[in-house]
Enzyme design. Structure first.
Site, PDB file in Angstrom:
ATOM      1  N   GLU A 115      -4.012 -12.924  25.542  1.00 36.75           N
ATOM      2  CA  GLU A 115      -4.694 -13.719  25.315  1.00 36.75           C
ATOM      3  C   GLU A 115      -5.936 -13.137  24.871  1.00 36.75           C
ATOM      4  O   GLU A 115      -6.907 -13.400  23.831  1.00 36.75           O
ATOM      5  CB  GLU A 115      -4.950 -15.107  25.877  1.00 36.75           C
ATOM      6  CG  GLU A 115      -4.097 -15.869  25.661  1.00 36.75           C
ATOM      7  CD  GLU A 115      -3.306 -15.967  24.301  1.00 36.75           C
ATOM      8  OE1 GLU A 115      -4.055 -17.050  22.828  1.00 36.75           O
ATOM      9  OE2 GLU A 115      -1.681 -15.375  24.421  1.00 36.75           O
ATOM     10  N   PRO A 120      -9.775  -8.541  17.230  1.00 34.52           N
ATOM     11  CA  PRO A 120     -10.564  -9.866  15.938  1.00 34.52           C
ATOM     12  C   PRO A 120     -11.672 -10.648  15.524  1.00 34.52           C
ATOM     13  O   PRO A 120     -12.325 -11.221  14.658  1.00 34.52           O
ATOM     14  CB  PRO A 120      -9.014 -10.539  15.838  1.00 34.52           C
ATOM     15  CG  PRO A 120      -8.186 -10.991  16.663  1.00 34.52           C
ATOM     16  CD  PRO A 120      -9.179  -9.897  17.911  1.00 34.52           C
ATOM     17  N   ARG A 147      -7.895  11.267   9.259  1.00 39.58           N
ATOM     18  CA  ARG A 147      -7.777  12.069   7.587  1.00 39.58           C
ATOM     19  C   ARG A 147      -9.201  12.825   7.113  1.00 39.58           C
ATOM     20  O   ARG A 147      -9.693  13.242   6.098  1.00 39.58           O
ATOM     21  CB  ARG A 147      -7.825  11.234   7.001  1.00 39.58           C
ATOM     22  CG  ARG A 147      -6.766  10.267   6.588  1.00 39.58           C
ATOM     23  CD  ARG A 147      -6.667   8.990   6.117  1.00 39.58           C
ATOM     24  NE  ARG A 147      -6.942   9.119   4.672  1.00 39.58           N
ATOM     25  CZ  ARG A 147      -6.069   9.811   3.829  1.00 39.58           C
ATOM     26  NH1 ARG A 147      -4.790  10.498   4.004  1.00 39.58           N
ATOM     27  NH2 ARG A 147      -6.731  10.017   2.276  1.00 39.58           N
ATOM     28  N   ASP A 198     -11.358  10.930  -1.800  1.00 45.97           N
ATOM     29  CA  ASP A 198     -12.044  10.790  -2.546  1.00 45.97           C
ATOM     30  C   ASP A 198     -12.816   9.680  -2.919  1.00 45.97           C
ATOM     31  O   ASP A 198     -13.948   8.968  -3.359  1.00 45.97           O
ATOM     32  CB  ASP A 198     -13.070  12.210  -3.623  1.00 45.97           C
ATOM     33  CG  ASP A 198     -13.558  13.839  -2.568  1.00 45.97           C
ATOM     34  OD1 ASP A 198     -13.000  14.234  -3.676  1.00 45.97           O
ATOM     35  OD2 ASP A 198     -13.303  13.426  -1.778  1.00 45.97           O
TER      36      ASP A 198
HETATM   37  N1  ADE Z   1      -6.056  -7.439  17.801  1.00 43.51           N
HETATM   38  C1  ADE Z   1      -5.652  -8.227  17.048  1.00 43.51           C
HETATM   39  N2  ADE Z   1      -6.080  -8.347  16.289  1.00 43.51           N
HETATM   40  C2  ADE Z   1      -7.397  -8.081  15.759  1.00 43.51           C
HETATM   41  C3  ADE Z   1      -7.391  -7.506  14.786  1.00 43.51           C
HETATM   42  N3  ADE Z   1      -7.339  -7.676  13.474  1.00 43.51           N
HETATM   43  N4  ADE Z   1      -8.375  -5.739  14.642  1.00 43.51           N
HETATM   44  C4  ADE Z   1      -8.210  -5.815  15.875  1.00 43.51           C
HETATM   45  N5  ADE Z   1      -7.614  -5.517  16.836  1.00 43.51           N
HETATM   46  C5  ADE Z   1      -6.980  -6.391  16.688  1.00 43.51           C
END
Ligand code: ADE
Length: 259
Positions: A120, A92, A158, A173
């Site tokens: 973590e 994230p 895809r 598309d």
């Molecule tokens: N790992 C945990 N949350 C994530 C996210 N939102 N995007 C990518 N990897 C992640």
């Protein structure tokens, strides 16, 4: 395309290997999947893959060395096939993935090694030393990188030529031209008093095309105004969008009168 995944939960990837469009494409050899468990690269009896964080605090951090060895094995599979793999860490802590981002990844490299972390996080030195790119799938936190890796795999596969049949690719598309999709309807033509827009049953293909374009423009304007702002619309599209706005305003008025 060669895709290899480093994960503590290899079975999760059955979701893309054994189901749907990604499965069909795998059987057609449009892509191949390798799954590597860092636990299999640990020597000690406990098969330790994580440890407590330096500096204290909750949670565990994944050890650099088992991941390093798993990445080597994954890259070797790709190198043996003549592919120079790129290592992508799902986290994230990165810019969220977009349609353009997926297309770029597909063009840039015929091989991807996806690192799915758990707990973590992953020892930062492993990321520095081995990761070419970090990718997030959105501004929210999941329990691990497995689902994000599968999201990326599905979006990539895809796009591979031959992965979608004609019917499937037509609808695809729609997003790539910077607009949301138009609404879809199927039988019955009256469902609990809700009717299918008559134009869709008119058989007038030009009128249907126009209606769909208008709905795509209107929906995008309503739901994702920033996407409309990023486009330079031609005269015809501007006219359709204006019609949509007027029809929308009329509907609102009618609804208010009925109340
Ligand atoms: N790992 C945990 N949350 C994530 C996210 N939102 N995007 C990518 N990897 C992640």
């Amino acid at each position: 395309m060669y895709i290899d995944v480093i994960t503590l939960f290899p079975e999760m990837f059955d979701a893309v290997a054994k189901h749907g469009i990604t499965r069909r494409a795998l059987e057609q050899h449009l892509w191949s999947l390798g799954v590597w468990n860092p636990r299999d690269f640990v020597e000690d009896n406990y098969r330790t893959i994580d440890d407590r964080p330096y500096g204290g605090g909750p949670g565990m951090v994944m050890l650099a060395e088992p991941l390093n060895a798993a990445i080597d094995a994954a890259l070797k599979r790709q190198q043996d096939a003549g592919v120079a793999g790129k290592v992508v860490y799902l986290t994230p802590q990165a810019k969220p993935l977009t349609d353009a981002g997926v297309r770029r990844l597909k063009e840039e490299s015929a091989g991807l090694v996806l690192l799915a972390g758990r707990y973590e996080g992953v020892d930062e030195r492993l990321i520095e030393a081995r990761v070419d790119e970090e990718v997030s799938i959105g501004d929210y936190v999941l329990s691990g990188g497995e689902l994000p890796a599968m999201v990326l795999i599905d979006a990539l596969v895809r796009l591979l030529p031959g992965a979608l049949n004609d019917g499937e690719s037509a609808s695809q598309d729609s997003y790539s031209d910077g607009l949301l999709d138009w609404p879809h309807y199927t039988r019955p033509d009256d469902w609990k008093g809700r009717k299918v827009p008559p134009v869709l049953q008119s058989g007038n293909h030009a009128a249907i095309e126009k209606w769909r374009r208008k709905q795509a423009l209107g929906r995008t304007w309503l739901r994702r105004p920033e996407m409309i702002a990023a486009l330079t619309l031609n005269k015809q599209d501007l006219k359709l969008l204006e019609e949509f706005r007027q029809e929308q305003a009329q509907q609102r008025q009618q609804e208010q009168q009925q109340q």
